[in-house]
Design an enzyme around this catalytic site. Structure first.
Site, PDB file in Angstrom:
ATOM      1  N   ARG A  37     -48.374  15.960  36.391  1.00 45.68           N
ATOM      2  CA  ARG A  37     -48.751  17.232  37.026  1.00 45.68           C
ATOM      3  C   ARG A  37     -48.854  18.356  35.994  1.00 45.68           C
ATOM      4  O   ARG A  37     -49.355  19.433  36.285  1.00 45.68           O
ATOM      5  CB  ARG A  37     -47.779  17.596  38.151  1.00 45.68           C
ATOM      6  CG  ARG A  37     -46.350  17.818  37.737  1.00 45.68           C
ATOM      7  CD  ARG A  37     -45.426  17.841  38.958  1.00 45.68           C
ATOM      8  NE  ARG A  37     -44.025  18.045  38.604  1.00 45.68           N
ATOM      9  CZ  ARG A  37     -43.399  19.198  38.666  1.00 45.68           C
ATOM     10  NH1 ARG A  37     -44.062  20.276  39.086  1.00 45.68           N
ATOM     11  NH2 ARG A  37     -42.132  19.306  38.345  1.00 45.68           N
ATOM     12  N   VAL A  77     -41.088   9.240  38.208  1.00 41.85           N
ATOM     13  CA  VAL A  77     -40.770  10.596  38.658  1.00 41.85           C
ATOM     14  C   VAL A  77     -39.318  10.627  39.096  1.00 41.85           C
ATOM     15  O   VAL A  77     -38.665   9.590  39.242  1.00 41.85           O
ATOM     16  CB  VAL A  77     -41.694  11.031  39.811  1.00 41.85           C
ATOM     17  CG1 VAL A  77     -43.151  11.039  39.341  1.00 41.85           C
ATOM     18  CG2 VAL A  77     -41.545  10.129  41.030  1.00 41.85           C
ATOM     19  N   ALA A  79     -36.008  10.516  41.040  1.00 41.43           N
ATOM     20  CA  ALA A  79     -35.619   9.791  42.256  1.00 41.43           C
ATOM     21  C   ALA A  79     -35.392  10.769  43.399  1.00 41.43           C
ATOM     22  O   ALA A  79     -34.966  11.906  43.197  1.00 41.43           O
ATOM     23  CB  ALA A  79     -34.360   8.972  41.998  1.00 41.43           C
ATOM     24  N   HIS A 188     -25.569  -2.493  37.726  1.00 39.47           N
ATOM     25  CA  HIS A 188     -25.632  -2.475  36.262  1.00 39.47           C
ATOM     26  C   HIS A 188     -25.079  -1.148  35.737  1.00 39.47           C
ATOM     27  O   HIS A 188     -24.260  -1.115  34.813  1.00 39.47           O
ATOM     28  CB  HIS A 188     -27.100  -2.664  35.846  1.00 39.47           C
ATOM     29  CG  HIS A 188     -27.429  -2.278  34.430  1.00 39.47           C
ATOM     30  ND1 HIS A 188     -27.476  -0.972  34.005  1.00 39.47           N
ATOM     31  CD2 HIS A 188     -27.759  -3.035  33.348  1.00 39.47           C
ATOM     32  CE1 HIS A 188     -27.804  -0.926  32.722  1.00 39.47           C
ATOM     33  NE2 HIS A 188     -27.992  -2.169  32.304  1.00 39.47           N
ATOM     34  N   ASN A 189     -25.508  -0.045  36.346  1.00 43.71           N
ATOM     35  CA  ASN A 189     -25.043   1.265  35.908  1.00 43.71           C
ATOM     36  C   ASN A 189     -23.568   1.470  36.200  1.00 43.71           C
ATOM     37  O   ASN A 189     -22.852   2.128  35.432  1.00 43.71           O
ATOM     38  CB  ASN A 189     -25.870   2.366  36.566  1.00 43.71           C
ATOM     39  CG  ASN A 189     -27.258   2.476  35.974  1.00 43.71           C
ATOM     40  OD1 ASN A 189     -27.733   1.569  35.296  1.00 43.71           O
ATOM     41  ND2 ASN A 189     -27.933   3.582  36.238  1.00 43.71           N
ATOM     42  N   GLU A 192     -21.761  -0.188  33.563  1.00 40.03           N
ATOM     43  CA  GLU A 192     -21.907   0.672  32.383  1.00 40.03           C
ATOM     44  C   GLU A 192     -20.864   1.787  32.385  1.00 40.03           C
ATOM     45  O   GLU A 192     -20.244   2.079  31.350  1.00 40.03           O
ATOM     46  CB  GLU A 192     -23.314   1.252  32.372  1.00 40.03           C
ATOM     47  CG  GLU A 192     -23.639   2.176  31.228  1.00 40.03           C
ATOM     48  CD  GLU A 192     -25.023   2.782  31.383  1.00 40.03           C
ATOM     49  OE1 GLU A 192     -25.146   4.006  31.237  1.00 40.03           O
ATOM     50  OE2 GLU A 192     -25.977   2.021  31.669  1.00 40.03           O
ATOM     51  N   TYR A 193     -20.640   2.418  33.534  1.00 40.51           N
ATOM     52  CA  TYR A 193     -19.615   3.457  33.647  1.00 40.51           C
ATOM     53  C   TYR A 193     -18.266   2.917  33.186  1.00 40.51           C
ATOM     54  O   TYR A 193     -17.549   3.556  32.398  1.00 40.51           O
ATOM     55  CB  TYR A 193     -19.474   3.915  35.106  1.00 40.51           C
ATOM     56  CG  TYR A 193     -20.376   5.031  35.558  1.00 40.51           C
ATOM     57  CD1 TYR A 193     -21.751   4.978  35.360  1.00 40.51           C
ATOM     58  CD2 TYR A 193     -19.865   6.129  36.243  1.00 40.51           C
ATOM     59  CE1 TYR A 193     -22.577   5.999  35.810  1.00 40.51           C
ATOM     60  CE2 TYR A 193     -20.676   7.155  36.697  1.00 40.51           C
ATOM     61  CZ  TYR A 193     -22.040   7.080  36.483  1.00 40.51           C
ATOM     62  OH  TYR A 193     -22.847   8.094  36.929  1.00 40.51           O
ATOM     63  N   LYS A 263     -25.035  10.852  36.847  1.00 36.65           N
ATOM     64  CA  LYS A 263     -26.278  11.031  37.588  1.00 36.65           C
ATOM     65  C   LYS A 263     -26.238  10.415  38.975  1.00 36.65           C
ATOM     66  O   LYS A 263     -27.233  10.453  39.694  1.00 36.65           O
ATOM     67  CB  LYS A 263     -27.439  10.458  36.781  1.00 36.65           C
ATOM     68  CG  LYS A 263     -27.751  11.263  35.527  1.00 36.65           C
ATOM     69  CD  LYS A 263     -29.017  10.780  34.856  1.00 36.65           C
ATOM     70  CE  LYS A 263     -29.383  11.653  33.659  1.00 36.65           C
ATOM     71  NZ  LYS A 263     -30.619  11.188  32.990  1.00 36.65           N
TER      72      LYS A 263
END
Length: 473
Positions: A37, A77, A79, A188-189, A192-193, A263
């Site tokens: 954009r 873009v 989420a 997975h995340n 990771e944490y 996040k």
């Protein structure tokens, strides 16, 4: 569509990840149409990279018209609402059989909803987890696409071309239907944490307990990374410890404020675990650790009123703390991965996804943030027994955990005595001890529930009686 429509793949959203993936695809010989954009972003990419296989536009209509059919469009873009807005704008421009891929970290139930809505319009929707950060996206990420098998077949040549390559093969596979890919990326995340927090706790215990400098810690982690503890996050940690601040000459990590951000995917993992009744205490503790870190002002004030124990080690602790930390790190990591795999297994059953845990271990072996040497025996464990109830009882890991448990207990005990918080080490050990315990004290819990609320209980000596209630007065 005429032969003039030469572009084989479209990427919408030229942020860091979108641009990196678009360039990666173009590097592999595919002609890429790009949209944003803010068209000036595309101009900047061309000015910097000048890729002949890539052309951009600020017009969504022109972008869609540039693509050969069936169209393949990757959305990169933010989420949430932005994905729905893009889908609404694209829908009238698309034709039956076209494929739209959401490459962001979307909530898996949103992906299920979006896939159903597009399916009803004769369109395909894929929710794809992408791991590896900017570097991975540019040169080879781990990809976790979920959605219709026929849509994956259309994407497969491109995804296999851009995916990371490991000794186990290309780091992409069709994870399963609708939201499977985004669910797996979410877990997975979450892993990771926990892995990042375990490394932070290891750093803290050795820094405060033994007084090791950043360089000394980096030396130690370098040796560890040559053995079974090898991982991308450990490698990243030692690089962070080596970095010096240009202004002061001090280790840059010592100048970083101790407030961690997030996040949302870690929080989602914990929320889903509660919904499915699958405990993930290592991930939950890592999330709590980040939230506690955000209370910086309160922690500083509390430190003046709540003094810590003296930081004095015994001769045994001084001699062994580093080796204890190594074994504890590996063991707690295994337990963390075990929790994540169990959660994926439960969701796969609940939503009829048929996710292969062995395949997840395989595609995580390269490109992604949690890639680690332990994924090789993890994959072997689930290959030998796909319905393995828990990784920690596998032949690959049960003997190792049994051997490392004493060092793990010593590490947690020493840290606790010194007043150094090790929430993920501790919660992982409690999970391990709870899972290996034939008897737990929840007989008392159930009796309490029956005593104050008539919630009933089962008698171990009369299982045939079912649930019963007693008068406890």
């Amino acid at each position: 569509m005429t032969s003039a429509a030469k572009f084989q793949f479209g990427v919408a959203g030229m942020g860091v990840m979108g641009a990196s993936l678009a360039l990666n695809i173009a590097d592999r010989g595919f002609k890429v149409a790009a949209w944003d954009r803010h068209p000036e972003k595309i101009d900047e990419i061309h000015a910097k990279h000048g890729h002949p296989e890539m052309k951009g536009t600020g017009s969504l209509e022109e972008f869609v018209g540039m693509l050969e059919r069936p169209r393949r469009i990757l959305l990169m873009v933010t989420a949430g609402a932005a994905v729905d807005q893009m889908m609404d704008r694209l829908t009238p421009l698309l034709s039956p059989g076209d494929v739209v891929i959401d490459g962001g970290n979307s909530w898996f139930q949103d992906t299920q909803r979006r896939e159903k809505a597009y399916r009803e319009k004769g369109l395909h929707f894929i929710g794809m987890g992408v791991s590896g950060g900017e570097e991975g996206a540019r040169h080879g990420p781990s990809l976790m696409p979920g959605g219709p098998a026929e849509a994956y077949a259309l994407l497969r040549p491109v995804l296999e071309a851009i995916a990371a390559r490991a000794e186990s093969g290309l780091c992409v596979t069709h994870v399963g239907p609708d939201g499977a890919g985004h669910f797996v990326k979410m877990v997975h995340n979450g892993i990771e944490y926990a892995d990042m927090q375990l490394l932070a706790e290891t750093y803290d215990v050795l820094r405060r307990g033994l007084g090791l400098s950043a360089d000394a810690l980096a030396d130690t982690f370098t040796k560890w990374n040559e053995g079974i503890a090898e991982s991308f996050l450990l490698e990243t940690t030692l690089k962070v410890l080596r970095k010096k601040d240009a202004e002061t000459g001090k280790p840059l990590v010592d100048l970083v404020l101790d407030k961690a951000g997030q996040k949302g995917t870690g929080k989602w993992t914990v929320q889903v675990s509660l919904d499915l009744g699958i405990p993930v205490p290592s991930i939950a503790s890592a999330l709590d650790a980040r939230n506690l870190s955000a209370m910086k002002d309160e922690r500083v004030a509390a430190s003046a009123k709540l003094p810590a124990p003296p930081l004095t080690l015994t001769a045994e602790e001084k001699a062994n703390l580093i080796s204890w930390a190594h074994d504890a790190l590996y063991a707690a990591r295994v337990v963390t991965y075990a929790q994540g795999m169990r959660l994926i297994q439960a969701a796969s059953k609940e939503y009829h996804w048929n996710v292969s845990l062995a395949e997840m271990a395989r595609i995580w072996r390269g490109g992604c943030i949690i890639r680690a040497k332990l994924l090789t025996p993890l994959r072997e464990a689930f290959t030998q027994q796909p319905d393995l109830p828990n990784l920690i009882v596998s032949e690959a890991f049960a003997p190792v955990l049994t051997k490392m448990a004493p060092a793990w207990r010593q590490l947690v005990g020493t840290a606790t005595r010194l007043g150094i918080p090790v929430p993920v080490f501790s919660s992982s050990l409690a999970y391990f001890d709870s899972y290996r315990s034939a008897e737990l004290p929840q007989n008392l819990t159930q009796a309490q529930r029956d005593a104050f609320g008539a919630h009933t209980y089962q008698r171990r000596d009369k299982p045939e009686a079912g649930f019963v209630h007693s008068d406890w007065s």
